[in-house]
Design a protein around this motif. Sequence first.
Motif, PDB file in Angstrom:
ATOM      1  N   LEU A   1       3.049  13.382 -20.762  1.00  0.00           N
ATOM      2  CA  LEU A   1       3.083  14.073 -19.472  1.00  0.00           C
ATOM      3  C   LEU A   1       2.634  13.155 -18.343  1.00  0.00           C
ATOM      4  O   LEU A   1       3.297  13.047 -17.301  1.00  0.00           O
ATOM      5  CB  LEU A   1       2.190  15.318 -19.533  1.00  0.00           C
ATOM      6  N   ARG A   2       1.511  12.480 -18.529  1.00  0.00           N
ATOM      7  CA  ARG A   2       0.957  11.631 -17.472  1.00  0.00           C
ATOM      8  C   ARG A   2       1.873  10.449 -17.177  1.00  0.00           C
ATOM      9  O   ARG A   2       2.103  10.090 -16.012  1.00  0.00           O
ATOM     10  CB  ARG A   2      -0.419  11.111 -17.881  1.00  0.00           C
ATOM     11  N   LEU A   3       2.391   9.821 -18.230  1.00  0.00           N
ATOM     12  CA  LEU A   3       3.161   8.602 -18.011  1.00  0.00           C
ATOM     13  C   LEU A   3       4.574   8.877 -17.533  1.00  0.00           C
ATOM     14  O   LEU A   3       5.140   8.072 -16.777  1.00  0.00           O
ATOM     15  CB  LEU A   3       3.156   7.761 -19.285  1.00  0.00           C
ATOM     16  N   ARG A   4       5.143  10.001 -17.909  1.00  0.00           N
ATOM     17  CA  ARG A   4       6.438  10.348 -17.322  1.00  0.00           C
ATOM     18  C   ARG A   4       6.294  10.617 -15.836  1.00  0.00           C
ATOM     19  O   ARG A   4       7.161  10.231 -15.035  1.00  0.00           O
ATOM     20  CB  ARG A   4       7.041  11.559 -18.046  1.00  0.00           C
ATOM     21  N   ALA A   5       5.213  11.266 -15.438  1.00  0.00           N
ATOM     22  CA  ALA A   5       4.975  11.515 -14.010  1.00  0.00           C
ATOM     23  C   ALA A   5       4.770  10.201 -13.262  1.00  0.00           C
ATOM     24  O   ALA A   5       5.293  10.005 -12.159  1.00  0.00           O
ATOM     25  CB  ALA A   5       3.769  12.430 -13.835  1.00  0.00           C
TER      26      ALA A   5
ATOM     27  N   ARG B   1       0.856  -1.188   0.000  1.00  0.00           N
ATOM     28  CA  ARG B   1       0.000   0.000   0.000  1.00  0.00           C
ATOM     29  C   ARG B   1       0.895   1.242   0.000  1.00  0.00           C
ATOM     30  O   ARG B   1       1.811   1.372   0.813  1.00  0.00           O
ATOM     31  CB  ARG B   1      -0.926  -0.001   1.207  1.00  0.00           C
ATOM     32  N   VAL B   2       0.615   2.161  -0.919  1.00  0.00           N
ATOM     33  CA  VAL B   2       1.478   3.317  -1.161  1.00  0.00           C
ATOM     34  C   VAL B   2       0.741   4.593  -0.760  1.00  0.00           C
ATOM     35  O   VAL B   2      -0.441   4.763  -1.104  1.00  0.00           O
ATOM     36  CB  VAL B   2       1.866   3.389  -2.649  1.00  0.00           C
ATOM     37  N   PRO B   3       1.384   5.503  -0.040  1.00  0.00           N
ATOM     38  CA  PRO B   3       0.708   6.747   0.352  1.00  0.00           C
ATOM     39  C   PRO B   3       0.342   7.606  -0.855  1.00  0.00           C
ATOM     40  O   PRO B   3       1.000   7.573  -1.894  1.00  0.00           O
ATOM     41  CB  PRO B   3       1.725   7.454   1.252  1.00  0.00           C
ATOM     42  N   ARG B   4      -0.702   8.378  -0.675  1.00  0.00           N
ATOM     43  CA  ARG B   4      -1.259   9.160  -1.774  1.00  0.00           C
ATOM     44  C   ARG B   4      -0.273  10.178  -2.340  1.00  0.00           C
ATOM     45  O   ARG B   4      -0.302  10.477  -3.541  1.00  0.00           O
ATOM     46  CB  ARG B   4      -2.527   9.876  -1.286  1.00  0.00           C
ATOM     47  N   ASP B   5       0.625  10.709  -1.518  1.00  0.00           N
ATOM     48  CA  ASP B   5       1.539  11.725  -2.043  1.00  0.00           C
ATOM     49  C   ASP B   5       2.642  11.115  -2.907  1.00  0.00           C
ATOM     50  O   ASP B   5       3.429  11.847  -3.521  1.00  0.00           O
ATOM     51  CB  ASP B   5       2.141  12.573  -0.918  1.00  0.00           C
ATOM     52  N   VAL B   6       2.686   9.785  -2.999  1.00  0.00           N
ATOM     53  CA  VAL B   6       3.600   9.119  -3.920  1.00  0.00           C
ATOM     54  C   VAL B   6       2.859   8.571  -5.126  1.00  0.00           C
ATOM     55  O   VAL B   6       3.299   8.718  -6.262  1.00  0.00           O
ATOM     56  CB  VAL B   6       4.361   7.977  -3.208  1.00  0.00           C
ATOM     57  N   LEU B   7       1.727   7.935  -4.877  1.00  0.00           N
ATOM     58  CA  LEU B   7       0.948   7.342  -5.965  1.00  0.00           C
ATOM     59  C   LEU B   7      -0.525   7.671  -5.738  1.00  0.00           C
ATOM     60  O   LEU B   7      -1.211   7.011  -4.965  1.00  0.00           O
ATOM     61  CB  LEU B   7       1.148   5.823  -6.004  1.00  0.00           C
ATOM     62  N   ALA B   8      -0.999   8.705  -6.409  1.00  0.00           N
ATOM     63  CA  ALA B   8      -2.394   9.121  -6.264  1.00  0.00           C
ATOM     64  C   ALA B   8      -3.307   8.118  -6.964  1.00  0.00           C
ATOM     65  O   ALA B   8      -2.977   7.590  -8.031  1.00  0.00           O
ATOM     66  CB  ALA B   8      -2.594  10.514  -6.850  1.00  0.00           C
ATOM     67  N   ALA B   9      -4.463   7.867  -6.365  1.00  0.00           N
ATOM     68  CA  ALA B   9      -5.405   6.892  -6.928  1.00  0.00           C
ATOM     69  C   ALA B   9      -5.793   7.262  -8.351  1.00  0.00           C
ATOM     70  O   ALA B   9      -5.937   6.396  -9.219  1.00  0.00           O
ATOM     71  CB  ALA B   9      -6.644   6.796  -6.033  1.00  0.00           C
ATOM     72  N   GLU B  10      -5.940   8.553  -8.608  1.00  0.00           N
ATOM     73  CA  GLU B  10      -6.366   8.965  -9.941  1.00  0.00           C
ATOM     74  C   GLU B  10      -5.280   8.701 -10.998  1.00  0.00           C
ATOM     75  O   GLU B  10      -5.578   8.608 -12.189  1.00  0.00           O
ATOM     76  CB  GLU B  10      -6.763  10.432  -9.970  1.00  0.00           C
ATOM     77  N   SER B  11      -4.012   8.567 -10.573  1.00  0.00           N
ATOM     78  CA  SER B  11      -2.943   8.276 -11.531  1.00  0.00           C
ATOM     79  C   SER B  11      -3.167   6.928 -12.197  1.00  0.00           C
ATOM     80  O   SER B  11      -2.958   6.767 -13.407  1.00  0.00           O
ATOM     81  CB  SER B  11      -1.583   8.284 -10.833  1.00  0.00           C
TER      82      SER B  11
END
Length: 421
Positions: free
Chosen positions: A174-178, A79-89
């Motif tokens: 942009l999205r995938l590099r992030a 489980r990864v915190p939101r500030d590293v991997l946002a659910a919307e990503s």
Amino acid sequence: VWPSLASMLARLARPRALVAQVPGPGRRCRALGSAAGGVRVPTLELEDLLPGAPLTARASALEALRCATSDSPGFFALRVPRDVLAAESIAQTYALSRQFFSLPAEAKRRYHVSRDERGRGWTGSGEEPAYELGTRSAVEAYDIGRELCVGGSNGDPAMGPNVWPRDELPEFELRLRALYDSMTVISQCLFGAFAESLGLPEDSFRKHATENSRATMRLLRYPPQVRADGHPSLPPPFKKAGERWPMVAAAAAGAGAGGNVGIGAHTDFECFTMMHQSAPGLQLRPLGPAGSPGAEWIDAPPTPPDTLIVIVGDMLERFSNGTLCATEHRVPQTDWERFSLIQFNGLASDAIVSPLPQFGPPRYSTVTQGEHMSNVYQSLNAGLGAQGTAQWNGGAQAAPGASPDWQPYDYKSGHSHTREP
């Protein structure tokens, strides 16, 4: 850690006070157990594995990581915190995957892997090499690596810029590099956690995971198997967190019509892999009581957007002299369409991998990350499959069954393993 990621890692690490003491590899683990109801797979918290986490929580998390990977089941959920991997990503990635794979074939062909020296871009369904002889992989893929200049910073021809469908999908790059950067932050943390869970210095593996690492992110689409009525099925219900992952018969992933599978059984060629899937399909082979792969498989359920499945790859098996075991996995053809997101986390091509002395007399030969991948690709492209790759010899010795003109890998001169569309 290279500068573009340093700030993200710094944001995660709390002030460090004490170093967690983790029991050595010989300590017995409490069995999670398997039964008719399936296998219980632990969910670890990334925050607890960070160097600055509270001492007790971190020691417990590192011990849980050691037991999950060296004993049973051989893998874990993270489980990864939101500030590293946002659910919307994750949701945005699946939406972009669907948009790209829905493009006309002639549009996708402009980004085919055969047009890129590094083998990045699109691979069509049926073009993925067969890991198991007699099968055909029914999967589309889009491969992305770290965005670097040609040759990276060490002259490795596997490094360089990506292929982007800028005309068709302006947001794609942009999205995938992030997302790639976010997944790299997670992998950098795990490189340290894997080492410490084995009683090694934190940088034992991570020092080889430079910006020139063989680290590929893949977007995958598995088309639905055509049923007799011509309509795809809806995927089965989402399983709740904490439920046992169900067992499946060893032969349940037999090839469909024309020898089709999603992807045949294999292990991954890097250190470890992080996975997410939109619908069921991934099957994993858990370790048995003796710490070696058992005879049964389990169905991995889709996880929430903040939770990844993490499996062990060939290089960690070799570094640990078999204390960790590369996770065999496969994807049968399903009656429903499914998408998945994969991040392979390898080392620089010239990183030397040999069993560390802490793990006893060496059972594996010395090989570099680049040599190992070259050996495997050579076998795959010769139509010889790729089974048990963690135990293959490297260096100047060809992979089993390799063609007579096989030559040792030289990362300075480059190689190609792509196919024409």
